[in-house]
Scaffold this motif. Structure first.
Motif, PDB file in Angstrom:
ATOM      1  N   ASN A  98       3.415   0.422 -10.206  1.00 26.34           N
ATOM      2  CA  ASN A  98       3.714   0.189  -8.656  1.00 26.34           C
ATOM      3  C   ASN A  98       2.218  -0.240  -8.346  1.00 26.34           C
ATOM      4  OD1 ASN A  98       3.399   0.701  -6.387  1.00 26.34           O
ATOM      5  ND2 ASN A  98       4.897   2.073  -6.128  1.00 26.34           N
ATOM      6  N   ALA A  99       2.770  -1.760  -7.506  1.00 22.07           N
ATOM      7  CA  ALA A  99       1.060  -2.098  -7.053  1.00 22.07           C
ATOM      8  C   ALA A  99       0.004  -1.638  -6.773  1.00 22.07           C
ATOM      9  CB  ALA A  99       0.938  -3.395  -6.405  1.00 22.07           C
TER      10      ALA A  99
ATOM     11  N   ALA B 194       0.939  -1.182  -0.173  1.00 25.61           N
ATOM     12  CA  ALA B 194      -0.023   0.415   0.572  1.00 25.61           C
ATOM     13  C   ALA B 194       0.873   1.295   0.063  1.00 25.61           C
ATOM     14  CB  ALA B 194      -0.233   0.260   1.302  1.00 25.61           C
ATOM     15  N   ASP B 195       0.663   2.219  -0.335  1.00 31.73           N
ATOM     16  CA  ASP B 195       1.433   3.221  -0.771  1.00 31.73           C
ATOM     17  C   ASP B 195       0.401   4.818  -0.864  1.00 31.73           C
ATOM     18  OD1 ASP B 195       3.006   5.626  -1.213  1.00 31.73           O
ATOM     19  OD2 ASP B 195       4.418   3.973  -2.727  1.00 31.73           O
ATOM     20  N   GLU B 196      -0.061   5.251   0.158  1.00 26.50           N
ATOM     21  CA  GLU B 196      -0.866   6.729   0.022  1.00 26.50           C
ATOM     22  C   GLU B 196      -0.645   7.638  -0.971  1.00 26.50           C
ATOM     23  OE1 GLU B 196      -3.880   6.969   2.531  1.00 26.50           O
ATOM     24  OE2 GLU B 196      -2.821   5.031   2.678  1.00 26.50           O
ATOM     25  N   ALA B 197       0.731   7.457  -1.091  1.00 23.69           N
ATOM     26  CA  ALA B 197       1.420   8.446  -2.125  1.00 23.69           C
ATOM     27  C   ALA B 197       0.987   8.160  -3.741  1.00 23.69           C
ATOM     28  CB  ALA B 197       2.953   9.397  -2.121  1.00 23.69           C
ATOM     29  N   ILE B 198       0.320   6.959  -4.264  1.00 21.21           N
ATOM     30  CA  ILE B 198       0.271   7.203  -5.509  1.00 21.21           C
ATOM     31  C   ILE B 198      -1.009   6.749  -5.796  1.00 21.21           C
ATOM     32  CG2 ILE B 198       0.723   5.180  -7.362  1.00 21.21           C
ATOM     33  CD1 ILE B 198       3.959   4.372  -5.985  1.00 21.21           C
ATOM     34  N   ALA B 199      -1.161   7.497  -6.904  1.00 23.17           N
ATOM     35  CA  ALA B 199      -2.529   7.760  -7.534  1.00 23.17           C
ATOM     36  C   ALA B 199      -2.909   6.459  -8.268  1.00 23.17           C
ATOM     37  CB  ALA B 199      -2.648   8.810  -8.238  1.00 23.17           C
ATOM     38  N   LEU B 200      -4.346   6.053  -7.629  1.00 29.96           N
ATOM     39  CA  LEU B 200      -4.966   4.620  -8.760  1.00 29.96           C
ATOM     40  C   LEU B 200      -4.497   5.559 -10.064  1.00 29.96           C
ATOM     41  CD1 LEU B 200      -8.265   3.724  -6.833  1.00 29.96           C
ATOM     42  CD2 LEU B 200      -5.729   2.980  -6.893  1.00 29.96           C
ATOM     43  N   ASP B 201      -3.999   4.170 -11.215  1.00 29.42           N
ATOM     44  CA  ASP B 201      -4.377   4.441 -12.384  1.00 29.42           C
ATOM     45  C   ASP B 201      -5.336   3.605 -13.017  1.00 29.42           C
ATOM     46  OD1 ASP B 201      -3.663   4.339 -15.750  1.00 29.42           O
ATOM     47  OD2 ASP B 201      -1.401   3.679 -15.066  1.00 29.42           O
TER      48      ASP B 201
END
Ligand code: ZN
Length: 500
Positions: free
Chosen positions: A417-418, A363-370
């Motif tokens: 990124n997952a 999990a990485d909050e900083a990454i937006a969903l694609d």
């Protein structure tokens, strides 16, 4: 897992010549019968294609929730040379040639068949009955058909009476689309068998000549059952008077399956099978595979590359992958070029299977969903199911699988990124990629050695690299290469993969 398999399964029914909705007689149970091998010689590749097609159906039906009883017989008596009602028994003939007991021939080639099916990762059936194990049932069936006036004794043999059967309103020839008059015209000239009332009548029981090795007592003579009878007796014994699926190679449509229908309908008055399924032929460089053309490979020759028509050995999983690239009702042409392309395709998938096992969600909050990728992944999973539901179109399904592979590889290489997929889609991707390739298509990783040895070698590689012993590093690389593997040494990790 998200519900992505929303369409119903349709299969092509040879009997109606239409794609039909698959509706089992007593869902969730499915009864499936496939004509097995006559065990008098080594299984050849055309047989394997047929059994592999039904293996995929068996796997798929189970995956979508059915409880399947899969019966595939072993023919160990009654199949005569030339497939008709005259001539030697195929097994008896081989036993004489090799000076062995018929049951030694049966055991030898049953073992071979089991080895070969395991080699190609075919699941064993639920029941594998033999013809000689069901003589009582066959004698009972013959007796019942005589009582019903649908069979007659002639000189110690018993024949099914096609004329009587059709007078009763049946239509022998329906499955294969043949018309009785045409069949009669075809066979009349060949007929030298005065025991039969009608040349199309087929043997239910044959009186054995003294030199015939395999024979049993019966009310009519010492003899043996006709080839078609065993499948009727064994399918209805284990699956009931009516069952869902009956399969086999298309060469069995006539007369074998036509006779099965006649026998079963004669016995029970009911159509025995809901869906008849037939697999198409395997050709070699555009020609029918046959012993006389010397283009018929044994699986062992293929894996060893020891046939004049083969440029190189091809692994069992490469062959499995190759066979699934065309749908079971299309002819499939075997050539070195096609096999070489399949080798590459299989290795790419096998690497993906390895990668998928090692991926974990972060999990990485900083990454937006694609959202675009998420939608594409879900659409691709649904696409795989649609293809399978469309009469098991593995050819199209594999295209979707490779689209999922693209995402698995992006994740493995760190290009995606997952977290950009969100946990649900990430898990969907990994689970479906694995289920599609391993559980449904039945592919698995092939290695010449166990994982433990390769992992050990990889650890050595890491250690030698640390101490800069490049000579040893190269030796280990060469060791992997010899097995068709390659060490992938990147900034993130050191791992091995299949050389694509
Ligand atoms: Zn059969």
């Amino acid at each position: 897992m998200a519900e992505t398999n929303t369409q119903p399964l349709k299969i092509f029914n040879t009997l109606t010549r239409k794609k039909e909705l698959f509706e089992p007689i007593a869902a969730p149970y499915v009864g499936m019968y496939v004509c097995g091998p006559t065990v008098y010689n080594n299984a050849h590749l055309g047989n394997i294609r047929t059994f592999m097609s039904f293996d995929i159906l068996y796997r798929y039906l189970q995956h979508i929730g059915y409880k399947v009883r899969y019966v595939r017989n072993i023919t160990d008596v009654g199949h005569l040379v030339g497939d008709g009602d005259v001539g030697e028994d195929k097994i008896g003939r081989m036993a004489k040639l090799e000076k062995l007991e018929p049951m030694e021939i049966v055991q030898r080639y049953t073992n071979d068949f089991h080895e070969v099916t395991a080699l190609f990762n075919l699941l064993p059936p639920s029941i594998e009955p033999t013809a000689t194990g069901h003589l009582i049932e066959q004698i009972e069936a013959v007796t019942a058909l005589i009582e019903k006036g649908l069979a007659y004794e002639s000189n110690g043999s018993v024949y099914f009476d096609i004329t009587k059967y059709n007078e009763g309103g049946q239509d022998y020839g329906k499955l294969s689309g043949r018309i009785l008059e045409d069949l009669l015209n075809e066979t009349r000239e060949l007929d030298g068998q005065s025991e039969k009332r009608n040349p199309l009548d087929f043997a239910l029981w044959k009186k054995a000549s003294p030199e015939h090795i395999m024979q049993w007592d019966s009310p009519w003579s010492r003899g043996f059952p006709g080839w078609h009878l065993e499948c009727t007796c064994m399918s209805t014994k284990y699956l009931g008077k009516q069952f869902d699926i009956h399969g086999g190679g298309m060469d069995l449509k006539f007369p074998h399956h036509e006779c099965e229908i006649a026998q079963a309908k004669g016995l029970t008055g009911q159509d025995p099978v809901r869906y008849w399924m037939h697999t198409n032929m395997l050709t070699v460089n555009g020609q029918k595979m046959s012993k006389s053309l010397n283009n018929s490979f044994l699986p062992a020759e293929l894996v060893a590359g020891s046939h004049p028509l083969l440029d190189q050995p091809y692994s069992p999983m490469t062959v499995r992958f190759f066979m699934m690239q065309s749908q079971y009702r299309s002819t499939l042409d075997f050539s070195n070029d096609a096999l070489k392309a399949a080798t590459k395709g299989y290795k790419r998938l096998a690497n993906g299977m390895r990668t998928a096992r090692m991926l974990a969600y972060n999990a990485d909050e900083a990454i937006a969903l694609d959202e675009k990728k998420i939608a594409d992944i879900e659409k691709t999973i649904a696409g795989f199911y649609s293809a399978m539901n469309d009469d098991l179109n593995t050819s199209v399904a594999i295209g979707h699988l490779f689209n999922l592979l693209k995402y698995v590889n992006m994740l493995g290489l760190g290009q995606l990124n997952a977290a950009a997929l969100g946990e649900a889609t990430f898990q969907d991707l990994i689970a479906h990629f694995t289920i599609f390739s391993e559980n449904i298509l039945g592919l698995k990783e092939e290695k010449s050695e166990g994982d433990a040895v390769l992992e050990g070698m990889l650890n050595l590689y890491r250690e030698y690299k640390l101490v800069r012993n490049y000579e040893k590093v190269d030796e280990i690389r060469a060791y992997f290469k010899k097995q068709g593997l390659v060490i992938r040494d990147t900034k993130e990790k050191i791992d091995w993969a299949y050389e694509e």
